[in-house]
Design an enzyme around this catalytic site. Structure first.
Site: not given
Ligand code: GLU
Length: 463
Positions: A238-240
């Site tokens: 994910s973007k994290r």
């Protein structure tokens, strides 16, 4: 199925940018086809009109083009093929492999509420044709209720689904629009797709899709459902975790060739080979080498792969790539004089850079014009003592031939004459030539700049 050249496809839904997971799926399909003289097709799955945008389609095409994945023929719009999807659904109706279902969404919901954890079976599946109301109907697949549907997956092995757990899927909704699942099968069949290589989030869809192939008596393609990419911590990407859009990697200055190499290794392997070029990837890529466990993104490895590709890139390609990178990030094109200074330095610099910005940063001295503006640290390196050494060196350089040996000898002489180390001679030279304290080797800079420009920059600094 014949052993003819394979046909693969990439079938993105144009609802955003090209995710690196999607880019890897596209790459696997491209490698598989290109390594076998086959065809790689592109289908834009734009049936979801609310979420599909032309901008997203453009972004996907741009991403694929940047990555160097060329597709055969024109991209196919799934939406444009709706009449064909409907036609096949009606054929199935006529053949009896599908039926008219008049159940309304409210009725189905009520049925489900009364039958928790059960698969919906439409009351219309076996209804007497005479009882048909004059009302809108969906077309549902008459799926087998007993036995099993088996996906013979090239990555996952045989995956077995009990038919009593799969409901009769809707092929055509009551408003006449096809369902996504039905459209995929019709399109893959019509496009003569032989191998469906895609994320394993589509594995359960495959069971329903196989039922449509069987109902139509069509050849079932080889399925290869590849595990999704995970972040470095093993959790779903994910973007994290960092950048997830292919365009982010392009903007960070990773060469497309390095991304192809890196993404190919993300979930696929060929022995211990980590670094390879396109010809090797095409020759080696196969479905057997795809792992069952999710691959983890590893930014360190990407840097390493990237450094290798920059370091081994032919000069002309590297210059083209640097120009394209600058254009992409909005920097002005390199002028002839900048190119003339940068080019001779590249052979050395390219072995140290892992990204294009790093390379351009090292090549900064070649891109600037006189008078060089030293930054604060470089200014400090131009103190009175250093300036005297600089002028001694400048004098010595007037008469040497402009070769590495001669330049080094001159610098050593000045160092010895002053009883100082070479570093002390180099510091003001870095400041004078690049305006910085962290630069490539002073001799590399002198050779790249040439005699006139070097002496002029040294004289500028001496004041
Ligand atoms: N459109 C689907 C997606 O973007 C892919 C469907 C397929 O490959 O069959 O996930």
């Amino acid at each position: 199925m014949t052993a003819a050249a394979p046909v693969t496809r990439f079938a993105p839904s144009p609802t955003g940018y090209l995710h690196i997971g999607g880019a890897r799926t596209a790459l696997f399909n491209w490698l598989y086809a290109r390594g076998r003289g086959g065809r790689f097709l592109l289908r834009i799955e734009d049936t979801d009109r609310a979420r599909s945008t032309p901008e997203a389609t453009a972004a996907i095409l741009k991403g694929l083009t940047w990555l160097g994945l060329d597709w055969d023929g024109e991209p196919i719009s799934q939406f444009a093929r709706q009449p064909r999807h409907a036609e096949v659904a009606r054929q199935m109706l006529e053949a009896g492999t599908a039926y008219r279902c008049y159940s309304t969404p409210a009725e189905i919901e009520a049925w489900r509420a009364g039958h928790p954890n059960q698969t919906f079976v439409s009351p219309w599946r076996d209804a007497d044709p005479a009882s048909r109301p004059d009302a809108p109907f969906a077309i549902r697949l008459r799926a087998p209720r007993t036995g099993e549907t088996v996906i013979r997956d090239a990555v996952q092995g045989d995956v077995v689904f009990r038919n009593d757990q799969l409901d009769d899927m809707v092929l055509l909704r009551s408003d006449g629009t096809p369902t996504y699942m039905h459209a995929v099968v019709v399109d893959d069949h019509d496009m003569n797709v032989t191998h469906v290589i895609r994320g394993d989030d589509h594995l359960t869809n495959a069971a329903r899709q196989v039922q449509v192939y069987q109902a139509m008596g069509w050849d079932i393609p080889v399925f290869a459902h590849i595990p999704l990419i995970h972040g470095p911590d093993g959790k779903k990407l994910s973007k994290r975790h960092g950048a997830v859009g292919l365009h982010d990697y392009a903007a960070m200055g990773y060469p497309a060739a390095a991304m192809r190499n890196y993404l190919a290794r993300l979930g696929w392997s060929h022995g211990d080979d980590e670094l390879f070029d396109d010809a090797q990837a095409r020759a080696w890529f196969d479905l057997d080498g795809i792992g069952k466990a999710p691959a983890r993104l590893d930014f360190k490895k990407l840097e390493h792969v990237s450094g290798h590709h920059i370091g081994t890139m032919p000069q002309a390609t590297l210059l083209d790539e640097l120009s394209a990178f600058r254009a992409e990030v909005g920097d002005p094109p390199l002028t002839d004089i900048q190119l003339a200074r940068l080019t001779p330095a590249l052979d050395v610099l390219k072995h140290k850079a892992r990204t294009y910005p790093q390379l351009l940063e090292q090549g900064h001295f070649a891109l600037i014009d006189r008078p060089v503006q030293p930054d604060a640290k470089a200014q400090a390196a131009l103190d009175t003592v250093s300036l005297r050494i600089l002028s001694e060196l400048t004098a010595a350089l007037q008469h040497v031939s402009w070769t590495r040996d001669a330049l080094e000898a001159a610098a050593h002489q000045v160092a010895e004459a002053n009883g100082i180390g070479l570093g002390k001679v180099a510091a003001p030279v870095r400041a004078a030539l690049a305006g910085r304290t962290s630069t490539p080797s002073v001799f590399d800079m002198m050779l790249a700049l040439g005699r006139d420009e070097t002496l002029a920059r040294l004289a500028d600094a001496a004041g």
